[in-house]
Design a protein around this motif. Structure first.
Motif, PDB file in Angstrom:
ATOM      1  N   PHE A  74       0.855  -1.186   0.000  1.00 47.37           N
ATOM      2  CA  PHE A  74       0.000   0.000   0.000  1.00 47.37           C
ATOM      3  C   PHE A  74       0.888   1.232   0.000  1.00 47.37           C
ATOM      4  O   PHE A  74       1.877   1.302   0.718  1.00 47.37           O
ATOM      5  CB  PHE A  74      -0.906  -0.018   1.235  1.00 47.37           C
ATOM      6  CG  PHE A  74      -1.889   1.114   1.276  1.00 47.37           C
ATOM      7  CD1 PHE A  74      -3.051   1.064   0.516  1.00 47.37           C
ATOM      8  CD2 PHE A  74      -1.656   2.229   2.058  1.00 47.37           C
ATOM      9  CE1 PHE A  74      -3.973   2.100   0.545  1.00 47.37           C
ATOM     10  CE2 PHE A  74      -2.564   3.270   2.098  1.00 47.37           C
ATOM     11  CZ  PHE A  74      -3.727   3.210   1.347  1.00 47.37           C
ATOM     12  N   ASP A  75       0.559   2.210  -0.823  1.00 48.26           N
ATOM     13  CA  ASP A  75       1.347   3.436  -0.947  1.00 48.26           C
ATOM     14  C   ASP A  75       0.937   4.407   0.163  1.00 48.26           C
ATOM     15  O   ASP A  75      -0.084   5.085   0.060  1.00 48.26           O
ATOM     16  CB  ASP A  75       1.116   4.045  -2.330  1.00 48.26           C
ATOM     17  CG  ASP A  75       1.999   5.244  -2.593  1.00 48.26           C
ATOM     18  OD1 ASP A  75       2.494   5.861  -1.636  1.00 48.26           O
ATOM     19  OD2 ASP A  75       2.182   5.576  -3.780  1.00 48.26           O
ATOM     20  N   GLN A  76       1.736   4.453   1.216  1.00 45.99           N
ATOM     21  CA  GLN A  76       1.429   5.323   2.354  1.00 45.99           C
ATOM     22  C   GLN A  76       1.508   6.800   1.968  1.00 45.99           C
ATOM     23  O   GLN A  76       0.750   7.617   2.483  1.00 45.99           O
ATOM     24  CB  GLN A  76       2.397   5.047   3.512  1.00 45.99           C
ATOM     25  CG  GLN A  76       2.249   3.677   4.122  1.00 45.99           C
ATOM     26  CD  GLN A  76       0.911   3.485   4.822  1.00 45.99           C
ATOM     27  OE1 GLN A  76       0.240   4.427   5.218  1.00 45.99           O
ATOM     28  NE2 GLN A  76       0.501   2.234   4.955  1.00 45.99           N
ATOM     29  N   HIS A  77       2.406   7.120   1.068  1.00 42.78           N
ATOM     30  CA  HIS A  77       2.584   8.514   0.657  1.00 42.78           C
ATOM     31  C   HIS A  77       1.354   9.033  -0.088  1.00 42.78           C
ATOM     32  O   HIS A  77       0.845  10.103   0.201  1.00 42.78           O
ATOM     33  CB  HIS A  77       3.830   8.639  -0.217  1.00 42.78           C
ATOM     34  CG  HIS A  77       4.106  10.010  -0.723  1.00 42.78           C
ATOM     35  ND1 HIS A  77       4.352  11.070   0.124  1.00 42.78           N
ATOM     36  CD2 HIS A  77       4.177  10.503  -1.977  1.00 42.78           C
ATOM     37  CE1 HIS A  77       4.560  12.166  -0.607  1.00 42.78           C
ATOM     38  NE2 HIS A  77       4.450  11.838  -1.873  1.00 42.78           N
ATOM     39  N   GLU A  78       0.858   8.246  -1.036  1.00 43.38           N
ATOM     40  CA  GLU A  78      -0.300   8.650  -1.837  1.00 43.38           C
ATOM     41  C   GLU A  78      -1.623   8.158  -1.240  1.00 43.38           C
ATOM     42  O   GLU A  78      -2.694   8.517  -1.723  1.00 43.38           O
ATOM     43  CB  GLU A  78      -0.172   8.122  -3.277  1.00 43.38           C
ATOM     44  CG  GLU A  78       1.005   8.698  -4.043  1.00 43.38           C
ATOM     45  CD  GLU A  78       0.862  10.180  -4.318  1.00 43.38           C
ATOM     46  OE1 GLU A  78      -0.276  10.687  -4.368  1.00 43.38           O
ATOM     47  OE2 GLU A  78       1.898  10.846  -4.475  1.00 43.38           O
ATOM     48  N   GLN A  79      -1.534   7.295  -0.223  1.00 38.11           N
ATOM     49  CA  GLN A  79      -2.713   6.722   0.424  1.00 38.11           C
ATOM     50  C   GLN A  79      -3.622   6.003  -0.575  1.00 38.11           C
ATOM     51  O   GLN A  79      -4.819   6.261  -0.661  1.00 38.11           O
ATOM     52  CB  GLN A  79      -3.496   7.803   1.190  1.00 38.11           C
ATOM     53  CG  GLN A  79      -2.792   8.295   2.434  1.00 38.11           C
ATOM     54  CD  GLN A  79      -2.616   7.186   3.461  1.00 38.11           C
ATOM     55  OE1 GLN A  79      -3.586   6.627   3.934  1.00 38.11           O
ATOM     56  NE2 GLN A  79      -1.375   6.854   3.791  1.00 38.11           N
ATOM     57  N   GLN A  80      -3.009   5.096  -1.350  1.00 39.71           N
ATOM     58  CA  GLN A  80      -3.778   4.346  -2.335  1.00 39.71           C
ATOM     59  C   GLN A  80      -3.096   3.016  -2.638  1.00 39.71           C
ATOM     60  O   GLN A  80      -1.926   2.824  -2.359  1.00 39.71           O
ATOM     61  CB  GLN A  80      -3.951   5.143  -3.621  1.00 39.71           C
ATOM     62  CG  GLN A  80      -2.659   5.472  -4.328  1.00 39.71           C
ATOM     63  CD  GLN A  80      -2.853   6.431  -5.486  1.00 39.71           C
ATOM     64  OE1 GLN A  80      -3.921   6.968  -5.675  1.00 39.71           O
ATOM     65  NE2 GLN A  80      -1.810   6.653  -6.255  1.00 39.71           N
ATOM     66  N   THR A  81      -3.873   2.131  -3.219  1.00 38.09           N
ATOM     67  CA  THR A  81      -3.359   0.847  -3.669  1.00 38.09           C
ATOM     68  C   THR A  81      -2.791   1.037  -5.068  1.00 38.09           C
ATOM     69  O   THR A  81      -3.518   1.452  -5.972  1.00 38.09           O
ATOM     70  CB  THR A  81      -4.503  -0.184  -3.700  1.00 38.09           C
ATOM     71  OG1 THR A  81      -5.083  -0.245  -2.394  1.00 38.09           O
ATOM     72  CG2 THR A  81      -4.022  -1.549  -4.106  1.00 38.09           C
ATOM     73  N   PRO A  82      -1.500   0.780  -5.277  1.00 34.62           N
ATOM     74  CA  PRO A  82      -0.895   1.034  -6.584  1.00 34.62           C
ATOM     75  C   PRO A  82      -1.620   0.343  -7.745  1.00 34.62           C
ATOM     76  O   PRO A  82      -1.747   0.922  -8.820  1.00 34.62           O
ATOM     77  CB  PRO A  82       0.535   0.509  -6.426  1.00 34.62           C
ATOM     78  CG  PRO A  82       0.814   0.645  -4.968  1.00 34.62           C
ATOM     79  CD  PRO A  82      -0.498   0.347  -4.290  1.00 34.62           C
ATOM     80  N   ALA A  83      -2.101  -0.876  -7.536  1.00 33.40           N
ATOM     81  CA  ALA A  83      -2.788  -1.592  -8.620  1.00 33.40           C
ATOM     82  C   ALA A  83      -4.053  -0.862  -9.043  1.00 33.40           C
ATOM     83  O   ALA A  83      -4.342  -0.723 -10.233  1.00 33.40           O
ATOM     84  CB  ALA A  83      -3.121  -3.012  -8.184  1.00 33.40           C
TER      85      ALA A  83
END
Length: 194
Positions: A74-83
């Protein structure tokens, strides 16, 4: 300098430097950005491979690639699932790249999108609806194109955006597969309109 300003006030200093935590948040954001870019790149690569597998009729491989993308941290910086972000970006860029490359009187980008909107499964229809609404709001398009978009999306319900789904959401893999299928359908429809 007024007497109310802190002694360390520098109008050219980065935001937050004169606060209790300094520019810690800004620095931590900069530190996490490379990890976000790496995750985004990995997810986009897997999405492209999954789309190619779908074109080749290899759904099993496509599902395996999507599962690998979902397993990315999980992308903590962008707060989203990369997929999820990668699949949504694939659809967005397909439509907007075609729009930006089109002449002013060429609406094939929209013709293809509206054709896919009618034939896609309900999940992908919602995601394509979101893309078209962003185009209508943020891009310069002809008034007739704007009217066509608004008429076409009027009855399509709003739902949670793909990029906002958590990695453990049971709907995530199916939503991504639907979006990738819609991407391929959009490409195929454009080919027939050339």
């Amino acid at each position: 300098m007024s007497s109310n300003e802190p002694a360390s006030f520098d109008p050219l200093a980065p935001d937050g430097e004169d606060t209790a935590f300094g520019n810690l948040l800004s620095a931590s954001g900069r530190a996490l950005a490379p990890f976000s870019r790496a995750s985004e790149s990995a997810a986009e690569n897997l999405m492209e491979k999954a789309r190619a597998a779908l074109v080749d009729g290899d759904r099993e491989r496509a599902v395996a690639l999507v599962d690998r993308a979902i397993a990315l941290p999980f992308d903590q910086h962008e707060q989203q699932t990369p997929a999820a972000a990668g699949a949504g970006m694939q659809l967005f860029l397909l439509v907007t790249d075609e729009l930006e490359a089109a002449d002013a009187d060429d609406a094939r980008w929209l013709d293809a999108a509206l054709d896919v909107l009618e034939t896609a499964d309900p999940s992908a229809r919602c995601d394509l609806r979101d893309v078209l609404l962003v185009v209508d709001q943020d891009f310069f398009i002809e008034p007739a194109e704007s009217r066509r978009i608004r008429a076409a999306v009027r009855t399509i319900p709003q739902r949670t955006e793909l990029r906002d789904l958590a990695p453990d959401d049971p709907e995530l893999a199916d939503r991504i597969m639907s979006v990738l299928a819609a991407c391929n359908a959009y490409d195929a429809r454009l080919d027939t309109l050339q």
